[in-house]
Motif scaffolding. Structure first.
Motif, PDB file in Angstrom:
ATOM      1  N   ARG A 534       4.949   3.028 -19.013  1.00 30.89           N
ATOM      2  CA  ARG A 534       3.719   2.389 -19.472  1.00 30.89           C
ATOM      3  C   ARG A 534       2.991   3.307 -20.469  1.00 30.89           C
ATOM      4  N   GLY A 535       3.233   3.060 -21.764  1.00 29.87           N
ATOM      5  CA  GLY A 535       2.504   3.786 -22.807  1.00 29.87           C
ATOM      6  C   GLY A 535       2.903   5.250 -22.924  1.00 29.87           C
ATOM      7  N   GLU A 536       2.127   5.980 -23.736  1.00 35.94           N
ATOM      8  CA  GLU A 536       2.371   7.404 -23.946  1.00 35.94           C
ATOM      9  C   GLU A 536       1.783   8.192 -22.778  1.00 35.94           C
ATOM     10  N   VAL A 537       2.606   8.995 -22.133  1.00 36.08           N
ATOM     11  CA  VAL A 537       2.145   9.774 -20.979  1.00 36.08           C
ATOM     12  C   VAL A 537       2.666  11.195 -21.091  1.00 36.08           C
ATOM     13  N   SER A 538       2.017  12.087 -20.376  1.00 35.84           N
ATOM     14  CA  SER A 538       2.454  13.477 -20.318  1.00 35.84           C
ATOM     15  C   SER A 538       3.595  13.607 -19.310  1.00 35.84           C
ATOM     16  N   ASN A 539       4.434  14.641 -19.481  1.00 33.70           N
ATOM     17  CA  ASN A 539       5.507  14.855 -18.517  1.00 33.70           C
ATOM     18  C   ASN A 539       5.045  15.700 -17.335  1.00 33.70           C
ATOM     19  N   VAL A 540       3.717  15.925 -17.256  1.00 32.65           N
ATOM     20  CA  VAL A 540       3.133  16.641 -16.119  1.00 32.65           C
ATOM     21  C   VAL A 540       2.083  15.732 -15.483  1.00 32.65           C
ATOM     22  N   LEU A 541       2.301  15.401 -14.218  1.00 31.69           N
ATOM     23  CA  LEU A 541       1.346  14.562 -13.490  1.00 31.69           C
ATOM     24  C   LEU A 541       0.546  15.462 -12.554  1.00 31.69           C
ATOM     25  N   ASP A 542      -0.718  15.729 -12.921  1.00 37.42           N
ATOM     26  CA  ASP A 542      -1.537  16.582 -12.065  1.00 37.42           C
ATOM     27  C   ASP A 542      -2.196  15.737 -10.980  1.00 37.42           C
ATOM     28  N   HIS A 543      -2.354  16.359  -9.816  1.00 33.27           N
ATOM     29  CA  HIS A 543      -2.899  15.638  -8.673  1.00 33.27           C
ATOM     30  C   HIS A 543      -3.484  16.644  -7.679  1.00 33.27           C
ATOM     31  N   ALA A 544      -4.371  16.141  -6.870  1.00 36.17           N
ATOM     32  CA  ALA A 544      -4.951  16.988  -5.829  1.00 36.17           C
ATOM     33  C   ALA A 544      -4.419  16.607  -4.448  1.00 36.17           C
ATOM     34  N   THR A 545      -3.967  15.341  -4.312  1.00 32.81           N
ATOM     35  CA  THR A 545      -3.446  14.879  -3.024  1.00 32.81           C
ATOM     36  C   THR A 545      -2.129  14.139  -3.248  1.00 32.81           C
ATOM     37  N   GLN A 546      -1.395  13.991  -2.183  1.00 32.49           N
ATOM     38  CA  GLN A 546      -0.122  13.273  -2.253  1.00 32.49           C
ATOM     39  C   GLN A 546      -0.345  11.823  -2.632  1.00 32.49           C
ATOM     40  N   GLU A 547      -1.370  11.220  -2.090  1.00 33.28           N
ATOM     41  CA  GLU A 547      -1.645   9.821  -2.401  1.00 33.28           C
ATOM     42  C   GLU A 547      -1.954   9.648  -3.882  1.00 33.28           C
ATOM     43  N   GLU A 548      -2.667  10.613  -4.460  1.00 32.90           N
ATOM     44  CA  GLU A 548      -2.986  10.545  -5.883  1.00 32.90           C
ATOM     45  C   GLU A 548      -1.716  10.665  -6.726  1.00 32.90           C
ATOM     46  N   LEU A 549      -0.783  11.526  -6.295  1.00 32.19           N
ATOM     47  CA  LEU A 549       0.477  11.673  -7.024  1.00 32.19           C
ATOM     48  C   LEU A 549       1.274  10.374  -6.983  1.00 32.19           C
ATOM     49  N   LEU A 550       1.371   9.766  -5.809  1.00 31.87           N
ATOM     50  CA  LEU A 550       2.124   8.518  -5.686  1.00 31.87           C
ATOM     51  C   LEU A 550       1.513   7.421  -6.547  1.00 31.87           C
ATOM     52  N   PHE A 551       0.210   7.360  -6.573  1.00 38.31           N
ATOM     53  CA  PHE A 551      -0.469   6.355  -7.394  1.00 38.31           C
ATOM     54  C   PHE A 551      -0.159   6.567  -8.876  1.00 38.31           C
ATOM     55  N   LYS A 552      -0.164   7.842  -9.316  1.00 38.77           N
ATOM     56  CA  LYS A 552       0.113   8.129 -10.724  1.00 38.77           C
ATOM     57  C   LYS A 552       1.554   7.807 -11.094  1.00 38.77           C
ATOM     58  N   ILE A 553       2.487   8.067 -10.163  1.00 37.40           N
ATOM     59  CA  ILE A 553       3.889   7.739 -10.424  1.00 37.40           C
ATOM     60  C   ILE A 553       4.052   6.224 -10.599  1.00 37.40           C
ATOM     61  N   LEU A 554       3.444   5.445  -9.695  1.00 36.26           N
ATOM     62  CA  LEU A 554       3.517   3.986  -9.807  1.00 36.26           C
ATOM     63  C   LEU A 554       2.847   3.511 -11.087  1.00 36.26           C
ATOM     64  N   ASP A 555       1.724   4.104 -11.415  1.00 36.77           N
ATOM     65  CA  ASP A 555       0.967   3.685 -12.584  1.00 36.77           C
ATOM     66  C   ASP A 555       1.700   4.028 -13.879  1.00 36.77           C
ATOM     67  N   THR A 556       2.468   5.137 -13.873  1.00 39.79           N
ATOM     68  CA  THR A 556       3.168   5.591 -15.076  1.00 39.79           C
ATOM     69  C   THR A 556       4.458   4.844 -15.323  1.00 39.79           C
ATOM     70  N   PHE A 557       5.221   4.580 -14.266  1.00 39.86           N
ATOM     71  CA  PHE A 557       6.571   4.058 -14.433  1.00 39.86           C
ATOM     72  C   PHE A 557       6.729   2.602 -14.017  1.00 39.86           C
ATOM     73  N   SER A 558       5.636   1.895 -13.788  1.00 39.02           N
ATOM     74  CA  SER A 558       5.706   0.460 -13.498  1.00 39.02           C
ATOM     75  C   SER A 558       4.448  -0.204 -14.018  1.00 39.02           C
ATOM     76  N   PHE A 559       4.405  -1.525 -13.931  1.00 38.41           N
ATOM     77  CA  PHE A 559       3.291  -2.301 -14.459  1.00 38.41           C
ATOM     78  C   PHE A 559       2.680  -3.162 -13.352  1.00 38.41           C
ATOM     79  N   VAL A 560       1.450  -3.597 -13.574  1.00 40.72           N
ATOM     80  CA  VAL A 560       0.762  -4.476 -12.623  1.00 40.72           C
ATOM     81  C   VAL A 560       1.590  -5.741 -12.429  1.00 40.72           C
ATOM     82  N   GLY A 561       1.785  -6.132 -11.172  1.00 43.77           N
ATOM     83  CA  GLY A 561       2.584  -7.309 -10.865  1.00 43.77           C
ATOM     84  C   GLY A 561       4.042  -7.001 -10.592  1.00 43.77           C
ATOM     85  N   ASN A 562       4.472  -5.741 -10.874  1.00 40.93           N
ATOM     86  CA  ASN A 562       5.859  -5.351 -10.606  1.00 40.93           C
ATOM     87  C   ASN A 562       6.111  -5.188  -9.110  1.00 40.93           C
ATOM     88  N   THR A 563       7.397  -5.161  -8.767  1.00 41.26           N
ATOM     89  CA  THR A 563       7.815  -4.867  -7.388  1.00 41.26           C
ATOM     90  C   THR A 563       8.372  -3.453  -7.349  1.00 41.26           C
TER      91      THR A 563
END
Length: 629
Positions: A534-563
């Motif tokens: 999804r768009g231009e993204v950095s190859n480093v996903l910064d996060h403070a919690t595991q849940e935040e990391l998982l959310f960023k992974i889903l947000d980066t590599f999938s789209f709303v409505g995806n499975t």
């Protein structure tokens, strides 16, 4: 006396009339040379020549003996020996036979310096080149004891040769010079197989065939097989020489029957001294790498004249095609092996039914009709393991997360289709790899992830994300070789920012601060497109919690409505499910451990409860504000 023989196999001089000698069997080897083997051969030849006694010497024929089995290139051909004897008797005035090659076998002679020329008529010699001629001379000498021409033979004498060097010398003796009775394919098989057992210290009459080691193959190519033999011929000889003991016994019978013209489609020799063509490497090639039972059945049918070699090739091709279909069925139905597939799908894993697919092309993907067949098998009620799966579903704002209990990750395809019939594919699959997970398990996981979309759905593009420690990079990358493209990103824990000492005191190690995100891209057409990210993204996903990391992974590599699917049942299940609903994705979560499943569903239920409470609080606030207004 006519000159035929000069080598471990009998050979002829170009200066002889040759009008009555036996028809030789010549192995065609005029293929492109193997440069590496040629170089090794030249080096070996130089070593051999350094062990040669200078000059050519006459030695008594009665002092010559056959070489030991470990130094014997091929067995004596009785038909050829009889032909030699006949010609020698009919033409005793013919030019002398070129020197034979012998190895001095006196136990005191280890090198050429030990050889004493005054004792040359006392020493005993192994005949490495010219064994057929020596055999003919010895037999003629027994019949004509007073005939001087048969008593001595000119020879080139060597000392201290190893078994490998002796074989090399014998093989070279059959190629160089005025030779016509070349070593046959049968001879090469016998020599290579004998070397296989000798190197393994095994008895070819009692022991099973040893494992064909790399060193054995190297020695056969360097010392026994000609340097001008093609790579394919070499591989065929080595494959056939290492047949199992049971298969080899039948192979020997087939080769002997072939040489006598006793197989289907062959004619009998016209006279006793005429040699038939030896079996060629391509005759037995169809049997390579097939099951032992099938190999034995085919060889027995050849001996019984039920099939010809042409029919053998056709049967082998059909057998291989059926094996390929069986393998595809096992993989597609997520079965461990063929036996498991038969137990799970007794009405589908049937050879007669699978034979109908052998005429289809499996290159570039599975035929649609075969996919439908496998899908039918997996959706049937024949597999008892499917009944053990359970499903728990949560929904919020049009998105659904389903928890599926499975016996193993290899059954994900079955469980999805059984419990989610409307499943149309996953745009992102996710897995967390633990340190103790074996490389084979990771590869199986990656294959399963890919096959879910290849076999079960029409998804055009998707990503498979693996979260792991940094040191697992190489094995993770190799495990994703079935994907069209593999890239790496990094998860950086922002808690590592600041003073190193303070971070360590806080319990955060450097290995915990940076983790590896490996991304496998796959597309139906094999071409990677912007649809994967999804768009231009950095190859480093910064996060403070595991849940935040998982959310960023889903947000980066999938789209709303995806499975999206979480392939591994671990502690991230609950956080993953929450991230799906937060990000507007439909989620599927697998778990094997009931405790992990309970914790995950509990976390999601708590999230939905808090979300619902927050929504109620907002409604109360809005009502109060309206009243105040």
């Amino acid at each position: 006396m006519d000159a035929f023989d000069n080598g471990n196999s009998s050979q002829a001089s170009s200066g002889s009339s040759g009008s009555k000698r036996p028809s030789p069997t010549i192995q065609a080897t005029n293929s492109k040379k193997n440069k590496h083997s040629d170089q090794l051969g030249n080096e070996t030849d130089a070593t051999i020549e350094a062990k040669r006694v200078k000059g050519v010497h006459f030695i008594p024929v009665i002092n010559c003996i056959a070489p030991a089995p470990s130094r014997l290139l091929r067995k004596v051909d009785r038909l050829f020996v009889e032909g030699l004897k006949q010609n020698m008797c009919e033409d005793p005035t013919a030019p002398g036979i070129p020197p034979i090659a012998v190895l001095c076998k006196d136990i005191h002679i280890k090198e050429t310096n030990d050889f004493n020329l005054t004792h040359k008529k006392v020493y005993r010699y192994e005949v490495l080149g010219g064994l057929h001629s020596v055999t003919a001379w010895q037999e003629l000498l027994q019949d004509h004891p007073g005939y001087e021409a048969f008593k001595d033979v000119s020879s080139i004498i060597y000392c201290g040769l190893t078994d490998d060097e002796s074989l090399r010398l014998a093989a070279r003796h059959n190629i160089n010079g005025h030779f016509t009775h070349a070593v046959t394919h049968h001879d090469y098989l016998d020599a290579c197989r004998a070397r296989l057992f000798t190197m393994a210290n095994k008895d070819s009459e009692k022991d099973a065939t040893p494992f064909p080691s790399t060193e054995w193959k190297k020695r056969c190519q360097q010392y026994i097989l000609p340097t001008n033999m093609s790579k394919t011929q070499r591989e065929n000889i080595l494959n056939q020489a290492s047949f199992s003991s049971k298969v080899w016994m039948l192979t020997t019978q087939v080769m002997n029957a072939f040489e006598k013209g006793q197989l289907k489609g062959q004619s009998q020799p016209t006279n006793k001294t005429q040699l038939t063509n030896s079996i060629k490497q391509h005759h037995l090639q169809p049997l390579h790498h097939l099951e032992e039972d099938f190999q034995m059945d085919m060889l027995q049918m050849l001996l019984q004249k039920k099939i010809s070699f042409g029919e053998l090739r056709q049967r082998a091709m059909s057998f291989r095609a059926l094996e390929a279909v069986k393998g595809a069925f096992v993989r597609t139905t997520d079965s461990n092996n063929w036996e498991t597939a038969r137990d799970r799908f007794p009405h589908h894993a049937v050879l007669e039914r699978l034979k109908t697919f052998t005429n289809l092309s499996f290159k570039g993907g599975l035929p649609s009709v075969f996919k439908d067949y496998c899908r039918s098998a997996m959706l049937s009620t024949e597999s008892a393991s499917m009944d053990t799966a359970t499903k728990t579903t949560f929904s919020q704002d049009g998105c659904t997360v389903s928890f599926l209990k499975a016996e193993s990750t290899s059954q994900t395809g079955e469980h999805i289709k059984r419990h989610l019939p409307d499943f149309c594919g996953a745009n992102l699959m996710f897995a967390v790899i633990a340190k103790e997970m074996e490389t084979e398990q990771i590869t199986s996981l990656a294959y399963t992830a890919r096959e879910i979309n290849r076999i079960w759905t029409n998804i055009e593009v998707f990503n498979f994300i693996i979260l792991s420690d940094m040191e697992d990079k190489s094995r993770i990358e190799s495990s994703l070789s079935c994907f069209d493209s593999v890239e790496h990103a990094y998860a950086y824990n922002t808690k590592a920012t600041g003073n190193l000492t303070s971070n360590l005191s806080a319990g955060l190690t450097m290995s915990q601060a940076l983790r590896l995100i490996t991304v496998g891209h796959w597309a139906q057409n094999g071409k990677i497109s912007p649809q994967h990210i999804r768009g231009e993204v950095s190859n480093v996903l910064d996060h403070a919690t595991q849940e935040e990391l998982l959310f960023k992974i889903l947000d980066t590599f999938s789209f709303v409505g995806n499975t999206v699917i979480n392939m591994t049942g671990d502690a991230t299940n609950g956080q993953f499910a929450v991230s799906c609903l937060r990000g507007g994705r439909d989620g599927i979560v697998f778990y094997q451990d009931p405790d992990i499943g309970a914790t995950a569903t509990g976390s999601l239920a708590e999230y939905l409860y808090l979300l619902d409470e927050d929504k109620k609080n907002k409604e109360v606030v809005e009502e109060v504000e309206e009243i105040e207004e």
